[in-house]
Design a protein around this motif. Structure first.
Motif, PDB file in Angstrom:
ATOM      1  N   LYS A  34       0.896  -1.348  -0.076  1.00 57.93           N
ATOM      2  CA  LYS A  34       0.040  -0.011   0.051  1.00 57.93           C
ATOM      3  C   LYS A  34       0.827   1.348   0.091  1.00 57.93           C
ATOM      4  O   LYS A  34       0.362   2.225  -0.544  1.00 57.93           O
ATOM      5  CB  LYS A  34      -1.184  -0.090   1.191  1.00 57.93           C
ATOM      6  N   ALA A  35       2.077   1.028   0.358  1.00 54.02           N
ATOM      7  CA  ALA A  35       2.754   2.398   0.681  1.00 54.02           C
ATOM      8  C   ALA A  35       3.617   2.448  -1.004  1.00 54.02           C
ATOM      9  O   ALA A  35       4.458   3.385  -1.176  1.00 54.02           O
ATOM     10  CB  ALA A  35       3.892   2.496   1.628  1.00 54.02           C
ATOM     11  N   GLY A  36       3.316   1.628  -1.865  1.00 55.42           N
ATOM     12  CA  GLY A  36       3.755   1.521  -3.300  1.00 55.42           C
ATOM     13  C   GLY A  36       5.172   1.157  -3.251  1.00 55.42           C
ATOM     14  O   GLY A  36       5.977   1.781  -4.013  1.00 55.42           O
ATOM     15  N   LEU A  37       5.848   0.482  -2.503  1.00 53.42           N
ATOM     16  CA  LEU A  37       7.159  -0.052  -2.392  1.00 53.42           C
ATOM     17  C   LEU A  37       7.623  -1.153  -3.455  1.00 53.42           C
ATOM     18  O   LEU A  37       8.510  -1.157  -4.005  1.00 53.42           O
ATOM     19  CB  LEU A  37       7.580  -0.517  -0.979  1.00 53.42           C
ATOM     20  N   ARG A  41       9.503   4.022  -5.262  1.00 49.30           N
ATOM     21  CA  ARG A  41       9.534   4.684  -3.947  1.00 49.30           C
ATOM     22  C   ARG A  41      10.611   4.017  -3.239  1.00 49.30           C
ATOM     23  O   ARG A  41      11.345   4.468  -2.550  1.00 49.30           O
ATOM     24  CB  ARG A  41       8.305   4.838  -3.091  1.00 49.30           C
ATOM     25  N   SER A  82       7.956   1.614  10.810  1.00 46.40           N
ATOM     26  CA  SER A  82       6.593   1.629  10.477  1.00 46.40           C
ATOM     27  C   SER A  82       5.737   1.325  11.408  1.00 46.40           C
ATOM     28  O   SER A  82       5.966   0.609  12.377  1.00 46.40           O
ATOM     29  CB  SER A  82       6.519   1.017   9.069  1.00 46.40           C
ATOM     30  N   GLY A 114       0.904   2.951   8.487  1.00 47.82           N
ATOM     31  CA  GLY A 114       1.718   2.718   7.403  1.00 47.82           C
ATOM     32  C   GLY A 114       3.205   3.053   7.559  1.00 47.82           C
ATOM     33  O   GLY A 114       3.732   2.762   8.445  1.00 47.82           O
ATOM     34  N   LEU A 115       3.985   3.448   6.134  1.00 45.09           N
ATOM     35  CA  LEU A 115       5.300   3.475   6.436  1.00 45.09           C
ATOM     36  C   LEU A 115       5.447   4.774   7.253  1.00 45.09           C
ATOM     37  O   LEU A 115       5.063   5.730   7.358  1.00 45.09           O
ATOM     38  CB  LEU A 115       5.695   3.718   4.899  1.00 45.09           C
ATOM     39  N   GLU A 120      -2.989   9.783   3.393  1.00 43.51           N
ATOM     40  CA  GLU A 120      -2.167   9.543   2.183  1.00 43.51           C
ATOM     41  C   GLU A 120      -0.341   9.515   2.311  1.00 43.51           C
ATOM     42  O   GLU A 120       0.184   8.670   2.255  1.00 43.51           O
ATOM     43  CB  GLU A 120      -2.609   9.918   0.990  1.00 43.51           C
ATOM     44  N   TRP A 121      -0.353  10.846   2.861  1.00 42.79           N
ATOM     45  CA  TRP A 121       1.195  10.886   3.379  1.00 42.79           C
ATOM     46  C   TRP A 121       1.837  10.346   4.518  1.00 42.79           C
ATOM     47  O   TRP A 121       2.759  10.187   4.406  1.00 42.79           O
ATOM     48  CB  TRP A 121       1.340  12.396   3.349  1.00 42.79           C
ATOM     49  N   LYS A 164       2.475   6.870   3.189  1.00 42.74           N
ATOM     50  CA  LYS A 164       3.575   6.840   2.321  1.00 42.74           C
ATOM     51  C   LYS A 164       5.028   7.380   3.310  1.00 42.74           C
ATOM     52  O   LYS A 164       6.099   7.190   2.707  1.00 42.74           O
ATOM     53  CB  LYS A 164       3.459   7.961   1.270  1.00 42.74           C
TER      54      LYS A 164
END
Ligand SMILES: [Zn+2]
Length: 488
Positions: free
Chosen positions: A27-30, A47, A280, A284-285, A344-345, A348
């Motif tokens: 979900k953090a787009g890693l 990312r 984390s 999230g991250l 969202e941030w 991330k």
């Protein structure tokens, strides 16, 4: 599902660490998992690659300051080369991927996809080294290697192909090679402690767990929040075994031929796994500002009548930060509300958020919020660039302190077999115990709870603490202190 739900982490770090980790990575787009039929491979998304580039840049700088040059060697290693160093073949045999065909032609000699590159680098170093004046010789390559392990995939922790650097050096004497080994271990420690906000323990691997053929394997170990240890970087004193196998010799000042002493050392993207896992949380991250792709996100908060002045103020700040070398993102998307942007941030992992509304504009201030704990601080608009670096230091210190607290609370002692089993079973973490040096005593623990000896102390003082006590497992005389832990 609403956007808010899609953004949210649903697994719990504390109760379901494995699933939680996988969810954060996705979900953090890693990273994504590789194609079907290629389990064990992952796709590294931008990312995560940006994080790897930070690790790479930092470590590469340390290497170059200490006499290392980068080079690149082939992906494939002829079988005959691997066989020249029998220990390597034996050590990696079940994990080596082989190329047997080129197009429709069967190859005369099959080629290994490098599981590590000692056996292709050493022969070339042997050609380059003639006299003592050519030493020390230090080369490093940034590359990927393949080890076909049949374990469950865990992005950045367990993958069949992984990114790493491998350094290879040759020296005139045993002591020079030892100094080199420790220099690289120090640099790995620095990557964790000074860049990733993760304290580590330093030690050596027990003899039966050294790199195949090595004199000594040194390691930095990081404790994860689930109580398991990560082998976070290793530096090997290879002695003269490799040099003998590959004729890596030099003529000394008396024109006598001498065998060189070699080292190799590697740090992989496992460092990213440790980074993600350590800091984390259930939102999230969480990243330290040292490596975060965006260090600051500015979220403007406006109504129709204040939009113009808020945006102008926010843009001025973004520009000033950028000029000061800060990685800053101004999130001026009109179609998203501030609450959505915060989530969202946070997901991330942006370490510092600036909230700017009409009140901030009127008072000439900025509200800064720390990602790890939500602490909010009011900063003066004047000198904002200076102030933000102080915030970065504070966030870094918070992350480091939390990880350090976890480490310090989780190194325990045990003096009997049952105490080792019980302590690790209940708390995880490291258990220090007197050990006779026999692998069979480690095996007994391994069979019961899958914990192993992750390291023994490097310095004599600490290793002698348990000298002459009874081995906690078999009762024979202890040779040293062993750190038992479950590990990744
Ligand atoms: Zn024993």
């Amino acid at each position: 599902m609403s956007d808010e739900q899609e953004l949210g982490i649903t697994e719990s770090k504390q109760y379901n660490t494995g699933e939680w980790y996988a969810e954060v990575v996705q979900k953090a787009g890693l990273a994504n998992y590789g194609p079907e039929g290629m389990s064990g491979f992952i796709v590294t998304r931008p990312r995560a690659y940006a994080l790897w580039e930070r690790v790479q840049g930092y470590l590469d700088g340390l290497f170059k300051d200490t006499g290392v040059q980068n080079a690149y060697f082939p992906l494939f290693i002829p079988e005959s080369y691997l066989e020249r160093e029998k220990d390597i073949v034996e050590g990696f045999d079940p994990e080596v991927a082989w190329v047997t065909h080129a197009g429709r032609e069967e190859l005369e000699e099959r080629l290994a996809v490098r599981p590590t590159s000692e056996s292709i680098i050493a022969p070339y170093m042997a050609q380059w080294v003639r006299s003592h004046r050519d030493l020390p010789l230090r080369v490093n390559q940034w590359a990927s290697v393949v080890r076909w392990e049949a374990t469950e995939t865990k992005p950045f922790f367990r993958t069949k192909e992984f990114l790493w650097q491998e350094g290879h050096t040759a020296h005139a004497t045993h002591d020079d090679a030892w100094d080199e080994t420790i220099t690289r271990l120090d640099q790995y420690e620095s990557v964790y402690e000074d860049l990733l906000a993760i304290p580590v323990l330093r030690g050596a691997k027990p003899d039966h767990d050294k790199f195949p053929g090595a004199h000594t394997t040194t390691t930095v170990e990081a404790l994860m929040p689930d109580g398991k240890s990560v082998q976070a970087g290793t530096s090997h004193h290879l002695g003269t075994g490799f040099a003998e196998a590959f004729d890596l010799t030099y003529t000394d000042e008396d024109e006598e031929t001498q065998v060189a002493h070699t080292t190799s050392w590697g740090l992989s993207w496992r460092s990213l796994g440790a980074l993600i896992m350590t800091h984390s949380d259930d939102q999230g991250l969480v990243l330290p500002p040292t490596v975060a792709p965006e260090q600051v996100v500015i979220v403007p908060i406006w109504q129709a009548d204040t939009q113009e002045k808020v945006l102008e103020y926010a843009e001025g700040i973004a520009e000033e930060l950028e000029d000061a070398g800060v990685r800053v993102e101004l999130d001026d998307r009109d179609e998203r509300n501030p609450g959505f942007k915060f989530n969202e941030w946070e997901l991330k992992g942006v370490p510092v958020r600036f909230e700017i509304g009409p009140n901030e504009v009127d008072d000439d201030v900025v509200t800064a919020v720390h990602r790890p704990d939500g602490e909010s601080v009011e900063l003066d608009r004047e000198n904002i660039a200076e102030a933000v670096f102080e915030q970065f230091d504070e966030v870094y210190a918070k992350l480091y302190a939390a990880a350090e607290e976890n480490l310090e609370a989780n190194v325990r002692e045990a003096s009997s077999r049952n105490e080792i089993l019980g302590t690790i079973g209940q708390h995880g973490g490291y258990v220090k115990a007197p050990w006779c040096g026999e692998e069979s005593c480690e095996e007994e623990i391994k069979e019961q709870i899958a914990a192993e000896i992750v390291m023994v102390p490097l310095n004599d003082e600490e290793s002698e603490i348990h000298h002459d006590e009874d081995c906690a497992v078999c009762g024979e005389t202890a040779e040293e202190t062993a750190y038992f832990a479950k590990s990744y």
